[in-house]
Design a protein around this motif. Sequence first.
Motif, PDB file in Angstrom:
ATOM      1  N   GLU A 177      44.907 -27.315 109.878  1.00 33.60           N
ATOM      2  CA  GLU A 177      43.450 -27.485 109.935  1.00 33.60           C
ATOM      3  C   GLU A 177      42.772 -26.942 108.677  1.00 33.60           C
ATOM      4  O   GLU A 177      41.547 -26.911 108.599  1.00 33.60           O
ATOM      5  CB  GLU A 177      42.890 -26.767 111.166  1.00 33.60           C
ATOM      6  CG  GLU A 177      43.426 -27.283 112.489  1.00 33.60           C
ATOM      7  CD  GLU A 177      42.988 -28.707 112.777  1.00 33.60           C
ATOM      8  OE1 GLU A 177      41.828 -29.042 112.535  1.00 33.60           O
ATOM      9  OE2 GLU A 177      43.841 -29.492 113.240  1.00 33.60           O
ATOM     10  N   GLU A 178      43.542 -26.503 107.704  1.00 30.66           N
ATOM     11  CA  GLU A 178      43.014 -25.852 106.505  1.00 30.66           C
ATOM     12  C   GLU A 178      42.909 -26.823 105.327  1.00 30.66           C
ATOM     13  O   GLU A 178      43.769 -27.683 105.145  1.00 30.66           O
ATOM     14  CB  GLU A 178      43.923 -24.690 106.084  1.00 30.66           C
ATOM     15  CG  GLU A 178      44.123 -23.641 107.140  1.00 30.66           C
ATOM     16  CD  GLU A 178      42.925 -22.754 107.344  1.00 30.66           C
ATOM     17  OE1 GLU A 178      42.196 -22.503 106.368  1.00 30.66           O
ATOM     18  OE2 GLU A 178      42.707 -22.306 108.481  1.00 30.66           O
ATOM     19  N   ASN A 215      38.895 -21.808  99.942  1.00 33.47           N
ATOM     20  CA  ASN A 215      38.852 -22.506 101.223  1.00 33.47           C
ATOM     21  C   ASN A 215      37.573 -23.329 101.287  1.00 33.47           C
ATOM     22  O   ASN A 215      36.492 -22.827 100.958  1.00 33.47           O
ATOM     23  CB  ASN A 215      38.899 -21.493 102.369  1.00 33.47           C
ATOM     24  CG  ASN A 215      39.110 -22.141 103.710  1.00 33.47           C
ATOM     25  OD1 ASN A 215      38.389 -23.053 104.098  1.00 33.47           O
ATOM     26  ND2 ASN A 215      40.105 -21.656 104.423  1.00 33.47           N
ATOM     27  N   GLU A 224      35.906 -24.086 103.705  1.00 30.51           N
ATOM     28  CA  GLU A 224      34.991 -23.507 104.689  1.00 30.51           C
ATOM     29  C   GLU A 224      34.173 -22.365 104.102  1.00 30.51           C
ATOM     30  O   GLU A 224      33.171 -21.955 104.686  1.00 30.51           O
ATOM     31  CB  GLU A 224      35.783 -22.997 105.908  1.00 30.51           C
ATOM     32  CG  GLU A 224      36.517 -24.079 106.656  1.00 30.51           C
ATOM     33  CD  GLU A 224      35.584 -24.987 107.430  1.00 30.51           C
ATOM     34  OE1 GLU A 224      34.617 -24.488 108.023  1.00 30.51           O
ATOM     35  OE2 GLU A 224      35.816 -26.205 107.420  1.00 30.51           O
ATOM     36  N   ASP A 225      34.605 -21.815 102.958  1.00 29.73           N
ATOM     37  CA  ASP A 225      33.912 -20.690 102.327  1.00 29.73           C
ATOM     38  C   ASP A 225      33.979 -20.857 100.813  1.00 29.73           C
ATOM     39  O   ASP A 225      34.842 -20.283 100.157  1.00 29.73           O
ATOM     40  CB  ASP A 225      34.543 -19.366 102.749  1.00 29.73           C
ATOM     41  CG  ASP A 225      33.879 -18.164 102.096  1.00 29.73           C
ATOM     42  OD1 ASP A 225      32.804 -18.322 101.465  1.00 29.73           O
ATOM     43  OD2 ASP A 225      34.432 -17.060 102.206  1.00 29.73           O
ATOM     44  N   THR A 226      33.090 -21.628 100.267  1.00 30.22           N
ATOM     45  CA  THR A 226      33.133 -21.937  98.838  1.00 30.22           C
ATOM     46  C   THR A 226      32.485 -20.861  97.972  1.00 30.22           C
ATOM     47  O   THR A 226      32.277 -21.069  96.782  1.00 30.22           O
ATOM     48  CB  THR A 226      32.474 -23.302  98.557  1.00 30.22           C
ATOM     49  OG1 THR A 226      31.125 -23.269  99.042  1.00 30.22           O
ATOM     50  CG2 THR A 226      33.252 -24.432  99.217  1.00 30.22           C
TER      51      THR A 226
END
Length: 123
Positions: free
Chosen positions: A84-85, A100, A102-104
């Motif tokens: 899921e990454e 990631n 999800e966390d740029t």
Amino acid sequence: MKKLSLFFVFIVFFVPFNSGCSSENIGKVDVYEMESFSAIKKNSLTSYTDPKVVSNIVKAFKKAKKEPGVVEMVDPEYKVEFGEESYYLWISSEHGTIMNLEDTHTTFTLSKSSAKTIYELVK
């Protein structure tokens, strides 16, 4: 009270063990060449399914060292997906940085040996 204690033991020991095993069940890593943060190069997908290669990539990403502070980066060279990454990847034979999706605002640095291994795969 005994049932509550048994439930607590289950939560404390089983849940972390079970979630930790999930990365070992990844069977494929997809790597795309990037043109920019929002554009993937056409026909650039390379999929790795060899269990040893997949394991090496996943372990390298999971063990990457978090860098302090908010970052501003140039366009990524690659996008890497497993499970899921999803990560952006900047790589050379001696250094690797991941972010990631999800966390740029946070980057992680790959170890020198991990960077070399991944560089040899993607180049």
